[in-house]
Design a protein around this motif. Structure first.
Motif, PDB file in Angstrom:
ATOM      1  N   SER A  89       0.809  -1.221   0.000  1.00  0.00           N
ATOM      2  CA  SER A  89       0.000   0.000   0.000  1.00  0.00           C
ATOM      3  C   SER A  89       0.842   1.269   0.000  1.00  0.00           C
ATOM      4  CB  SER A  89      -0.929  -0.002   1.218  1.00  0.00           C
ATOM      5  OG  SER A  89      -0.169  -0.099   2.419  1.00  0.00           O
ATOM      6  N   ASP A  90       2.116   1.167   0.381  1.00  0.00           N
ATOM      7  CA  ASP A  90       2.990   2.342   0.417  1.00  0.00           C
ATOM      8  C   ASP A  90       3.749   2.560  -0.887  1.00  0.00           C
ATOM      9  OD1 ASP A  90       2.180   2.659   3.034  1.00  0.00           O
ATOM     10  OD2 ASP A  90       3.868   1.475   3.840  1.00  0.00           O
ATOM     11  N   PHE A  91       3.445   1.790  -1.920  1.00  0.00           N
ATOM     12  CA  PHE A  91       4.166   1.928  -3.187  1.00  0.00           C
ATOM     13  C   PHE A  91       3.775   3.242  -3.857  1.00  0.00           C
ATOM     14  CE2 PHE A  91       4.303   1.140  -7.817  1.00  0.00           C
ATOM     15  CZ  PHE A  91       5.661   0.936  -7.948  1.00  0.00           C
ATOM     16  N   GLU A  92       4.775   4.013  -4.237  1.00  0.00           N
ATOM     17  CA  GLU A  92       4.558   5.323  -4.857  1.00  0.00           C
ATOM     18  C   GLU A  92       4.931   5.359  -6.320  1.00  0.00           C
ATOM     19  OE1 GLU A  92       6.700   8.146  -2.579  1.00  0.00           O
ATOM     20  OE2 GLU A  92       5.460   7.894  -0.761  1.00  0.00           O
ATOM     21  N   GLY A  93       5.424   4.259  -6.860  1.00  0.00           N
ATOM     22  CA  GLY A  93       5.783   4.230  -8.269  1.00  0.00           C
ATOM     23  C   GLY A  93       7.260   4.474  -8.492  1.00  0.00           C
ATOM     24  N   VAL A  94       7.728   4.028  -9.656  1.00  0.00           N
ATOM     25  CA  VAL A  94       9.123   4.197 -10.060  1.00  0.00           C
ATOM     26  C   VAL A  94       9.137   5.063 -11.313  1.00  0.00           C
ATOM     27  CG1 VAL A  94      11.251   2.998 -10.719  1.00  0.00           C
ATOM     28  CG2 VAL A  94       9.655   1.918  -9.133  1.00  0.00           C
ATOM     29  N   PRO A  95      10.038   6.020 -11.427  1.00  0.00           N
ATOM     30  CA  PRO A  95      10.077   6.861 -12.633  1.00  0.00           C
ATOM     31  C   PRO A  95      10.241   6.026 -13.901  1.00  0.00           C
ATOM     32  CG  PRO A  95      11.434   7.808 -10.894  1.00  0.00           C
ATOM     33  CD  PRO A  95      10.998   6.459 -10.408  1.00  0.00           C
ATOM     34  N   VAL A  96       9.621   6.503 -14.969  1.00  0.00           N
ATOM     35  CA  VAL A  96       9.615   5.748 -16.217  1.00  0.00           C
ATOM     36  C   VAL A  96      11.011   5.646 -16.804  1.00  0.00           C
ATOM     37  CG1 VAL A  96       8.717   5.721 -18.576  1.00  0.00           C
ATOM     38  CG2 VAL A  96       7.223   6.356 -16.683  1.00  0.00           C
ATOM     39  N   ASN A  97      11.802   6.695 -16.699  1.00  0.00           N
ATOM     40  CA  ASN A  97      13.150   6.648 -17.280  1.00  0.00           C
ATOM     41  C   ASN A  97      14.026   5.629 -16.571  1.00  0.00           C
ATOM     42  OD1 ASN A  97      13.237   8.028 -14.900  1.00  0.00           O
ATOM     43  ND2 ASN A  97      14.441   9.753 -15.649  1.00  0.00           N
ATOM     44  N   GLU A  98      13.844   5.457 -15.251  1.00  0.00           N
ATOM     45  CA  GLU A  98      14.622   4.451 -14.534  1.00  0.00           C
ATOM     46  C   GLU A  98      14.193   3.035 -14.944  1.00  0.00           C
ATOM     47  OE1 GLU A  98      14.500   4.997 -10.373  1.00  0.00           O
ATOM     48  OE2 GLU A  98      15.200   7.089 -10.424  1.00  0.00           O
ATOM     49  N   MET A  99      12.898   2.815 -15.114  1.00  0.00           N
ATOM     50  CA  MET A  99      12.423   1.489 -15.479  1.00  0.00           C
ATOM     51  C   MET A  99      12.808   1.110 -16.903  1.00  0.00           C
ATOM     52  SD  MET A  99       8.719   1.110 -13.664  1.00  0.00           S
ATOM     53  CE  MET A  99       8.941  -0.648 -13.718  1.00  0.00           C
ATOM     54  N   SER A 100      12.952   2.102 -17.771  1.00  0.00           N
ATOM     55  CA  SER A 100      13.352   1.813 -19.143  1.00  0.00           C
ATOM     56  C   SER A 100      14.853   1.633 -19.294  1.00  0.00           C
ATOM     57  CB  SER A 100      12.885   2.947 -20.067  1.00  0.00           C
ATOM     58  OG  SER A 100      13.460   4.188 -19.671  1.00  0.00           O
ATOM     59  N   GLU A 101      15.632   2.017 -18.292  1.00  0.00           N
ATOM     60  CA  GLU A 101      17.092   1.923 -18.381  1.00  0.00           C
ATOM     61  C   GLU A 101      17.656   0.755 -17.566  1.00  0.00           C
ATOM     62  OE1 GLU A 101      18.616   5.658 -17.173  1.00  0.00           O
ATOM     63  OE2 GLU A 101      17.877   6.740 -18.950  1.00  0.00           O
ATOM     64  N   LYS A 123      12.630  -0.317 -22.984  1.00  0.00           N
ATOM     65  CA  LYS A 123      12.683   0.947 -23.716  1.00  0.00           C
ATOM     66  C   LYS A 123      11.585   1.861 -23.194  1.00  0.00           C
ATOM     67  CE  LYS A 123       9.545  -0.250 -27.498  1.00  0.00           C
ATOM     68  NZ  LYS A 123       9.335  -0.262 -28.956  1.00  0.00           N
ATOM     69  N   MET A 124      11.601   3.086 -23.689  1.00  0.00           N
ATOM     70  CA  MET A 124      10.570   4.063 -23.393  1.00  0.00           C
ATOM     71  C   MET A 124       9.679   4.208 -24.622  1.00  0.00           C
ATOM     72  SD  MET A 124      11.008   7.985 -22.048  1.00  0.00           S
ATOM     73  CE  MET A 124      12.071   7.445 -20.719  1.00  0.00           C
ATOM     74  N   SER A 125       8.376   4.287 -24.416  1.00  0.00           N
ATOM     75  CA  SER A 125       7.443   4.308 -25.543  1.00  0.00           C
ATOM     76  C   SER A 125       7.655   5.512 -26.445  1.00  0.00           C
ATOM     77  CB  SER A 125       6.000   4.287 -25.032  1.00  0.00           C
ATOM     78  OG  SER A 125       5.739   5.445 -24.254  1.00  0.00           O
ATOM     79  N   SER A 126       8.061   6.652 -25.894  1.00  0.00           N
ATOM     80  CA  SER A 126       8.285   7.867 -26.697  1.00  0.00           C
ATOM     81  C   SER A 126       9.372   8.694 -26.036  1.00  0.00           C
ATOM     82  CB  SER A 126       6.990   8.683 -26.801  1.00  0.00           C
ATOM     83  OG  SER A 126       7.219   9.892 -27.492  1.00  0.00           O
ATOM     84  N   THR A 127      10.393   9.012 -26.817  1.00  0.00           N
ATOM     85  CA  THR A 127      11.456   9.889 -26.323  1.00  0.00           C
ATOM     86  C   THR A 127      11.175  11.354 -26.615  1.00  0.00           C
ATOM     87  OG1 THR A 127      12.650   9.550 -28.402  1.00  0.00           O
ATOM     88  CG2 THR A 127      13.194   8.081 -26.565  1.00  0.00           C
ATOM     89  N   LEU A 128      10.185  11.627 -27.460  1.00  0.00           N
ATOM     90  CA  LEU A 128       9.845  13.020 -27.778  1.00  0.00           C
ATOM     91  C   LEU A 128       9.032  13.652 -26.650  1.00  0.00           C
ATOM     92  CD1 LEU A 128       8.894  12.603 -31.547  1.00  0.00           C
ATOM     93  CD2 LEU A 128      11.081  13.336 -30.569  1.00  0.00           C
ATOM     94  N   THR A 129       8.146  12.864 -26.051  1.00  0.00           N
ATOM     95  CA  THR A 129       7.335  13.346 -24.922  1.00  0.00           C
ATOM     96  C   THR A 129       7.523  12.387 -23.752  1.00  0.00           C
ATOM     97  OG1 THR A 129       5.431  12.131 -25.773  1.00  0.00           O
ATOM     98  CG2 THR A 129       5.637  14.453 -26.410  1.00  0.00           C
ATOM     99  N   PRO A 130       8.681  12.446 -23.102  1.00  0.00           N
ATOM    100  CA  PRO A 130       8.941  11.478 -22.018  1.00  0.00           C
ATOM    101  C   PRO A 130       8.031  11.666 -20.814  1.00  0.00           C
ATOM    102  CG  PRO A 130      10.663  13.143 -22.110  1.00  0.00           C
ATOM    103  CD  PRO A 130       9.805  13.365 -23.307  1.00  0.00           C
ATOM    104  N   GLN A 131       7.472  12.871 -20.624  1.00  0.00           N
ATOM    105  CA  GLN A 131       6.597  13.078 -19.471  1.00  0.00           C
ATOM    106  C   GLN A 131       5.287  12.308 -19.588  1.00  0.00           C
ATOM    107  OE1 GLN A 131       7.690  15.327 -21.562  1.00  0.00           O
ATOM    108  NE2 GLN A 131       6.007  16.591 -22.390  1.00  0.00           N
ATOM    109  N   HIS A 132       4.901  11.920 -20.820  1.00  0.00           N
ATOM    110  CA  HIS A 132       3.678  11.149 -21.023  1.00  0.00           C
ATOM    111  C   HIS A 132       3.966   9.721 -21.502  1.00  0.00           C
ATOM    112  CE1 HIS A 132       1.468  14.845 -20.497  1.00  0.00           C
ATOM    113  NE2 HIS A 132       2.115  15.404 -21.505  1.00  0.00           N
ATOM    114  N   ALA A 133       5.223   9.295 -21.466  1.00  0.00           N
ATOM    115  CA  ALA A 133       5.592   7.974 -21.987  1.00  0.00           C
ATOM    116  C   ALA A 133       5.402   6.915 -20.906  1.00  0.00           C
ATOM    117  CB  ALA A 133       7.040   7.983 -22.477  1.00  0.00           C
TER     118      ALA A 133
END
Length: 517
Positions: free
Chosen positions: A329-341, A413-423
């Motif tokens: 229940s305390d999970f806050e998520g991992v940044p997308v760039n870290e998970m793609s790298e 990988k990351m779904s989109s490198t052009l808009t990483p805030q929404h990837a």
């Protein structure tokens, strides 16, 4: 003057004859001629006497031609009344029927056992995988129908396995109470049938017993109970949304062991036999269930920290933390760039299948020795006891997975490198082509769309058959002797005759002694 008139009349007769012969010439396509056609047109004009004949002469000519072919249209092949697409649409119509108002209000108040398939389809589309919006919507309605019919507590779309004739849409559901009893009943019935066949064979062999074989098959590894290990979840399959769902049987360790040694494409028919070497113990439904268990064990992943192992009972037994995990229940998520790298941010939450074919190892030596006599084999038991099989613990990071054929097991990988805030972070399995996972914030999902085959490198070579068993031991009693020669037979005959004469003389002397006594 008369000669000129005769010559002109002859010219007109010749011209009319040529014109008539040209008009009587039949067409190579329709086998009609212009003379008969004009005759029919003029007859129709005289019968109907329409106004402004010059303006409608083309329509009249077309109608005359069409009337000639009306009688011949019956020889054409009739179009089918309903196509396969129309039949499928008719079967899918109940999926789109709206419930009554009261039922709809009850559904809004209750918690749905289905995830948001539309949202999952959106994220999968961002990742470049999935089944398309229209098919995903139909599958979502089919899953809703499955939940209502089977009264499932939780259900999700596992994926789609392709086949040569048709494909399988796979739904993963949580086990219900009472399913274990049904499986036990079926197992007991099968054991009773085996006992009956054994007794019949023994009765038949009493009159003329056959030679007994010294081969002892290895003990059968029991399957894991419903709700644990490889049988933790229940799976339903259907060919198309709207068609009936079919529940797959539970999987056994023997089926998983053979599935690891063969490579077979699916046909789309659950009752189809699996022709392979080694022979597979079951039909395509059992083979499909074994492949689903293998794929789930190797490709069910989640962000690190989303799940946590159960702390209760962790000190009592080593098996309990492997089979239990819960949502953090305390999970806050991992940044997308870290998970793609980094693969360290992903973990396995699927249970690892041991070489034995189970998620929890069982000592078969103890089970086999219990049926034998006890007392004399205590020392041998300690020396011959096998080492327990140990797999990676639950929630192991993906960075610890080993390479196969110089190929990394995962690609991120990351779904989109052009808009990483929404990837979204996308993970692809190279071990099981067709397995994907995505993660975005606190949301993630796994899906498989493929042929159900594991990556085998550049080429595949089937295993060789085992060495044949020896028919009998080679002893002196069984070894055939050489035939004696003629001289040896005569010498043996003389020896036997001398022994017989000596035996007779001995008997005569014994009789004389008795008479004297």
């Amino acid at each position: 003057m008369e000669r000129k008139q005769d010559s002109s009349s002859e010219g007109t007769l010749q011209a009319s004859a040529l014109l008539k012969s040209a008009m009587l010439k039949q067409s190579s396509k329709t086998c009609l001629n212009l003379y008969d056609h004009l005759t029919r047109v003029l007859i129709k004009v005289m019968d109907e006497q329409p106004q402004d004949v010059v303006d409608v002469i083309e329509d009249i000519s077309r109608d005359v031609k069409r009337a000639l072919f009306e009688d011949k249209q019956s020889i054409l092949r009739d179009l089918p009344q309903t196509t396969a697409a129309e039949l499928l649409a008719e079967q899918q119509r109940p999926l789109f029927s709206r419930p009554e108002d009261n039922e709809q209000e009850d559904e809004l108040q209750q918690e749905t056992p289905l995830p948001n398939v539309s949202e999952i389809a959106f994220y999968l589309e961002q990742a470049g995988v999935g089944l398309g919006r229209e098919e995903m919507q139909r599958i979502f309605l089919a899953l809703k129908q499955l939940v209502e019919l089977q009264e499932l507590l939780r259900c999700r779309l596992w994926g789609k396995i392709l086949g040569t004739v048709s494909s399988y849409i796979v739904a993963e559901a949580e086990c219900r109470e009472g399913e274990e009893e049904e499986e036990q009943i079926t197992d007991e019935a099968a054991e009773e049938e085996e006992r009956e066949t054994e007794t019949q064979e023994s009765d038949e062999n009493e009159m003329d017993p056959l030679p007994q074989s010294t081969y002892k098959p290895p003990p059968v590894v029991p399957k894991e109970p419903i709700g644990t290990g490889t049988n933790k979840c229940v799976y339903y399959v259907c060919k198309e949304p709207g068609l009936p769902w079919v529940k797959l049987p539970s999987v056994s360790p023997a089926q998983i062991a053979v599935a690891r040694q063969i490579r077979k494409f699916f046909t789309g028919k659950l009752d189809a036999p699996v022709n392979s070497y080694p022979p597979f113990p079951g039909n395509e439904a059992n083979y499909l269930r074994a492949q689903i268990a293998r794929i789930s064990a190797g490709t069910q992943v989640s962000p690190q920290g989303f799940f946590q192992t159960g702390e209760e009972g962790g000190d009592e037994e080593d098996e309990s933390p492997r089979d239990s995990y819960e949502v953090n229940s305390d999970f806050e998520g991992v940044p997308v760039n870290e998970m793609s790298e980094s693969l360290s941010t992903w973990v396995h939450h699927g249970h690892h299948i041991l070489p034995q074919g189970r998620c929890t190892w069982i000592n078969m030596a103890v089970n086999s020795e219990d049926s034998n006599e006890e007392g004399d084999a205590e020392e041998k038991e300690e020396s011959d006891e096998p080492e327990p099989e140990v797999g990676p613990p639950l929630l192991t990071p993906l960075s610890q997975d080993e390479e196969i054929f110089n190929t990394p097991p995962w690609t991120s990988k990351m779904s989109s490198t052009l808009t990483p805030q929404h990837a979204v972070a996308v993970l692809r399995s190279n071990l099981w082509p067709g397995a994907f996972a995505y993660a975005c914030g606190k949301k993630f999902e796994n899906i498989y769309v493929g042929w159900g085959l594991k990556y085998a490198g550049e080429g595949y070579s089937p295993p060789l058959p085992p060495q044949p068993q020896r028919e009998y031991p080679s002893d002196q009693e069984i070894t055939e002797a050489l035939d004696p020669s003629l001289e040896e037979e005569q010498a043996l005959k003389e020896v036997l005759e001398e022994q017989q004469v000596a035996q007779e003389e001995l008997e005569d002397t014994d009789e004389e002694d008795e008479d004297d006594g």
